[in-house]
Structures are given as C-alpha cells and as structure tokens.
Design a protein around this motif. Sequence first.
Motif, mmCIF file in Angstrom:
data_model
loop_
_atom_site.group_PDB
_atom_site.id
_atom_site.type_symbol
_atom_site.label_atom_id
_atom_site.label_comp_id
_atom_site.label_asym_id
_atom_site.label_seq_id
_atom_site.Cartn_x
_atom_site.Cartn_y
_atom_site.Cartn_z
ATOM 1 N N ASP A 1 0.806 -1.230 0.000
ATOM 2 C CA ASP A 1 0.000 0.000 0.000
ATOM 3 C C ASP A 1 0.833 1.272 0.000
ATOM 4 O O ASP A 1 0.290 2.361 -0.048
ATOM 5 N N ASP B 1 3.883 3.217 -5.278
ATOM 6 C CA ASP B 1 3.219 4.049 -6.288
ATOM 7 C C ASP B 1 3.525 3.527 -7.689
ATOM 8 O O ASP B 1 3.068 4.095 -8.671
ATOM 9 N N SER C 1 -2.035 2.885 -8.743
ATOM 10 C CA SER C 1 -1.015 2.225 -7.932
ATOM 11 C C SER C 1 -1.628 1.913 -6.567
ATOM 12 O O SER C 1 -2.591 2.548 -6.146
ATOM 13 N N PRO C 2 -1.057 0.925 -5.874
ATOM 14 C CA PRO C 2 -1.587 0.617 -4.536
ATOM 15 C C PRO C 2 -1.594 1.844 -3.638
ATOM 16 O O PRO C 2 -2.543 2.076 -2.897
ATOM 17 N N LEU C 3 -0.560 2.638 -3.726
ATOM 18 C CA LEU C 3 -0.477 3.842 -2.885
ATOM 19 C C LEU C 3 -1.589 4.823 -3.243
ATOM 20 O O LEU C 3 -2.264 5.370 -2.372
ATOM 21 N N ARG D 1 -4.803 3.617 -1.890
ATOM 22 C CA ARG D 1 -4.922 3.810 -0.443
ATOM 23 C C ARG D 1 -5.205 5.269 -0.125
ATOM 24 O O ARG D 1 -6.087 5.595 0.670
ATOM 25 N N ARG E 1 -2.011 4.886 -15.603
ATOM 26 C CA ARG E 1 -2.099 4.515 -14.187
ATOM 27 C C ARG E 1 -2.184 5.767 -13.313
ATOM 28 O O ARG E 1 -1.446 6.731 -13.512
ATOM 29 N N LYS F 1 -1.314 7.680 -10.188
ATOM 30 C CA LYS F 1 -0.248 7.621 -9.197
ATOM 31 C C LYS F 1 -0.519 8.628 -8.086
ATOM 32 O O LYS F 1 -1.466 9.396 -8.159
ATOM 33 N N LYS F 2 0.364 8.616 -7.091
ATOM 34 C CA LYS F 2 0.179 9.505 -5.938
ATOM 35 C C LYS F 2 0.052 10.960 -6.388
ATOM 36 O O LYS F 2 -0.787 11.701 -5.896
ATOM 37 N N ARG F 3 0.908 11.359 -7.373
ATOM 38 C CA ARG F 3 0.884 12.764 -7.786
ATOM 39 C C ARG F 3 -0.486 13.149 -8.351
ATOM 40 O O ARG F 3 -0.919 14.291 -8.218
#
Lengths: 325, 407
Positions: A283, A286, B119-121, B124, B144, B146-148
């Motif tokens: 988790d 990224d 992404s998993p992040l 979450r 995908r 992503k965090k950004r």
Amino acid sequence: MAMMRYAEALNAALREEMQADASVFLFGEDIGRYGGVFKVTKGLMEEFGELRVRDTPISEQAMTAMAVTAAMTGTRPVLEIMYADFVPLSLDALINQASIYEYIWNGQVRMPFVLRTQGGGGAGAGAQHSKSLDSMLAHVPGIKVVAPVTPADAKGMLKSAIRDSQPVVFLEHKLLYNTRGEVPEDADFTVPLGKAATRREGRDVSIFATSRMVLEALKAADALEKDGISAEVIDLRSLRPLDVESIATSIARTNHAVVVNEGWNFCGYAAELSATIMDRCFDDLDAPVARVTLPDMPVPYSEPLEMAVLPDAGKIRDAVLRVVK
Amino acid sequence: MDATRHPIVIDTAGGEYMESVMVVDWARKPGDPVKMGETIVTVETAKAATEIAAPHDGYLAQILHAAGSEVPVGSILGYVSDRPGMAASSTAGEVAQPQASAAFTRDIPAPRRARAIASPLARRLAAETGIDLAQVKGSGPNGRIKKRDIDKASAILPKPAVLADALPIVFLHGFAADRNIWRWVIPLLRVRNRVITPDLPGHGSALTTPARSIGDLAAAIAATLEAEGISDAHVVGHSLGGATALALAGIGALRIHSLCLLAPAGLGPDINGDFLGGIVGAQTPESLTPWLDMMVGDPCVLPAGFAQAVLWQRRQENSAAVQSRLAAGIFANGRQHEDFSRNLKALRIPAKVLWGRDDRIIPMAHAFTAPGTTAIHLLEKTGHVPHLEYPDIVACLIDELVLSTGR
C-alpha cells in the motif's frame, strides 16, 4: 581510523580475531604460503603458524565437511573458497549438515564457522569464475549470508561473522578488494549482521543494492540528480537475515523501489526482494518494483559483451526512470 | 465541411446490473442510412438483450466494437454521421472512452466504469481522502493513477469533512425512479456520513411492497429505518420522496436533524398529470424521450441511453402497472391530494428547499409555502431533477445543511 584497502581490512579482521581467540583457525587453497589469491590472508601463516593457517588440497567438498566437523568440536574455522563458482561443490556439507545440525540436535551443537568466498563479474574472468550465487545460498534457513561493500564493513562484519554461532557465508567481490576506505582500528569494532545501511538519502525512489552493486547504485544516484530525481541508496549488507524494517521505512518515504543484484533474474535474490517489498509495502507503492539483474545467461568472457550484460549505473538509472515515470 | 458525428452509446440509468455489455448484432452496416430511434445495435448484459436506438438521423459512420466484443458500459460503440460517406474518414481503431463527452454540455461523474488502474499507494490515499478514482485522470504508464494524480485531484476536488458523531443521511427518490438516481450526487458529497438509499414501495427492490398513499410510503420507510436501528438521521427527498420525507417527519418515529427537499411534492396542489401518465406509459425510447426531456431544464444533461436504460429496467421489473396504480392513488386527475406543508412549518431543524426555475412537473411556486426559517434555493436552467442536472450544486447544499448540524 586508517585508510585501508578492502583486502587489508579483511586481513586485519582475521588477525585480530585470531589474536583474541585461539580457537579461530583458517584453511583454504593457497591461503598460507601464497597469502591467498587476493592476498586477504597475507602474512597470517608467518604470524600464527601452519597449524592455524592451513593450505588444503583442491577439494571443496572435503574442506567444507572439515569446517562443519571442526565447528562441531568447538573451534571457529574460517574457510576460504577461492571462487563463489565452486561453492556448489560444498553444498552437501552446507545445506545437509551445517544448516540443520543445531535444529536436529536440539541446540546441543553450534556451528560457528565462516565460509569466505568471492563472486561477481567485471574482471574478464569468464563464465566459470564470475557468477553470483547469492540467492542459492540465501535460500537456505540456518545459514547467514552477508555481503559487505565498504572496507569498514568488511572488517566489522567479518569479525561479527567469526563470533557468530551459526554458519555464515561471507560474500566478497573480486572488484572490491582494491577499493579503499576508512577503517576503525579498534579491536572491539564490529558491525552487526542483519542491518542495512543507508549510503545516500533521497526522496523519490529507493534503490536497494547488494555488494558491488551498491557502488553502481551510488553512481546512478549521481546521474539521477542531474535528471532531477532524488534517489536513496540502501546497502543491504546482510542478505539473510534481511533488514526488512529499513526497507519498509525507506519505501514509506519514497513510494518507489528498484532492487539491484548481480545474480540472475529468474528466482534470483532480486526476485526475493521484490516479493518481500510487495508483501510488506504494497500500500506504499506508487509503481511496480523494478529489478536490475544479470540476464538469465552465462557471464561472457568477451569484455564488451560482459559489460553489456552486467548490471551497472546506466541500467539502474534506466530502471529508476521507468519506475518514477 | 465537417459533418457532425453522433456517438452511439449505452449507459446505465436504472440498473445496478450492468458493468460491461456484449455487442450481439449490428442492424446496419457502415454507410447505411439510419433514423433516430430505430434499433441500430443489440447488446447483451449478463441478464438480457437490449436494443440501442440510433441517437440521430443520418448514416452509420463507424463501428468501433464489432459483434462479439465485450465493452464497458459507457463506451462509444460507434458513430452516426449527418451525411453519407463518413465511414472512410473515421479514425479506425479509436479507443472508445467511457462517456460520450459530445453528448454532455458538462462533465457528469461517470456512473460506472471498468476498474480504475491505480497504484496501490494511490488507491490507499484515495480511500483515505475519500476521492473517487473514477474522477481522477492517471498520468503514469497505461494511464495509471499515481500519488501525484491524487495529490493534484485532492487540491481540486472537495475536501472530505469527517464529523465526529456523524448521523446517516437518508435519500428518498422520486416517483418512477429508484435509489440509483442518487449515484451522481453521493460521490460529490464532502461529508463522509453513511448514506442510506432505500427504494420507496412500488419502486426498485421494494416493488411489491404495497402502498396507496404518501403516508403508506412514509410508514414503510420508517419501518425500514427502524429495522436498521436508525433513530436519528438527515433526510434528503426528491419530488414524491420529498413528500414522503415530510410525512415521515409527521410520524415522529425518526428524529430528523436536517431536511433537504428537492422539488418536493406535498407543498401544493399542482402537478403535471400528463407527465406522470406519459412517463409510466411510454414503452419505446421514442415515446419516453420527450417526457424525460420535459423532466429536465436542458435535455443535454441526460446521459446518452438514459431512456433505453429506464425502459430496460422497467421491463425487468414490470413496474409500470404498479406505478400507474400508485399514481392513480396519490396524483389522481393531475392534482396532489395530500398536503404536508404543515409538517414543514412544524419542524425546528435546519431545512432547505431546492427548486429548478424551469421545473415543468411541479411548479416552483410551491416553494414559497415553506416557512421563513427554511432556506429556498431556486436554481437556474434547472428542471425537476436538480440532483441529476446539477449534482455538484446539490451535493454542496446537502453538505452545508449537514455540516450546520455538526453531525
């Protein structure tokens, strides 16, 4: 502190441990009169005599079985296998005896011996002298596997390995012996097994590397800085036990992971690292974990071909750019 | 000169059932003339075949998904062109995007789409911050997320508001709709209170629950909530659901902490009887579409395929007879027979009435029977279903109301 070559640091560790503990003794091919192919045992036969520094015939099977038996009787043998490529000859004693005796005899037997060897490519040594069999050895529970990259760690970890009551495979690299670094001269200096070291801090990606690949990762991190990417480089140092906490802590901050190991890709040590990261840090990721490894093929003798297949700073940089994309 | 291209789309409007459809058969070949409303392609869901009508008069210009292919709901299946000869100029292999953007005047959150690539992040973080991944555009490989992208989206999208002692929000849909009508509003709410979306008797999953009056509807909802152990809630009601909310307040079993009424029934005598008959009686997309258009201020806001989806679900549920009987009981002769404006006046809680200025089903003037303590919001260019037409505004006003109670 003294500036030392990696080989000299190992030599210092052996000398100090032999001086401190009369049960520590060395054997291997050409380690005595010749001082070792890489000069790690230079001068030790003169200092400690032929009983404690023994030249053996060429039989890795016999040598390793001897180390196991000697360890069982309470001594602390340090065995040198000249090339990691020859370690497969010693696997029966290592896997079928050393790794399980403490368990099957309910702790009545300890296995305090060290198997020193060196592997890796980059020296034009050909397919039979350039392998990295890290994962084959780290696969076995009951054996510790370490791979220091700095001269200080070489000394501190070898001393810890000799003092350890479990079998320790101590992986050196032929291209590291002449690297230099500051090494503490204190006889009490040791580096614990099982702890990774952060060699460079970064924000955007964590590069986890082993042995000489740490140096390549540091070069890649320099190049990446010019790309505007801040890479953290973690020297795993200990392949087993693995410092999973340090890995998780770093990924929690960077969210991207690249793993680098000089061994083969398929079922390789990098595969184990990737899976561990997936288990532990899913988790926080990224992007998928990227592996940088040797392709699944023998290491070529030809220098240009060898350079083309060995993992290096350029390939690490490419992997990082892919991951942070 | 460019000819206009009209996308051929299937979308959900009623069913929870559809995630992807299988293209079964194209009734026309590229280049063939087509008439708006006639079946142009048949698709099959897990449960039934559905005929999709041509969105416009013209020529079948392009087939993007041949018979036998499986496509996500909301994909563009092909295009109808105004003029002949467009087949060749079409972009072959064009990737079908969920939601035919050409059919909208502005973005409405996609009701359903295939699983987002994230992404998993990112997944979450989206879950932690209450961001709907369907509303985030991914910038990574393969699109995908992503965090950004989540960071960017969270700077733009409304921040979630988490209340310590949050009460559930009960959403009551209107006549001939069902719980799914709230799917546009709910993802846009900032408050993270639990939402409860029961079907009114005679609708959706409660089709067979008998009801002859608004009081019956309210009693059934009260019983449902009591069975869920809910004694305190916020209530949002649209049209018939608004009247039901007012009746629910009169019963007193549920402690209502705030009330949001969208074009509610029950505040006056007038209602468009023709509409009620038309919307229940229509059996083809052609006959239903004019009634649906009447329901909104601007027909462009209706998702493409809305009429087909309504009819599809109606056939699944065989709901027309039940709803005709219900309408005959409550709205006989185009009049509202039950008035609950006294219930609204008796309430001592934060309340809002939202009405579209272009509502052609229940006149906006009914809003003015509300007491002075009730906020009245009159929305421009809006018809009878503001939660479908301007879900962002409706979500914002519900947020205000709920946040004002602190629960």
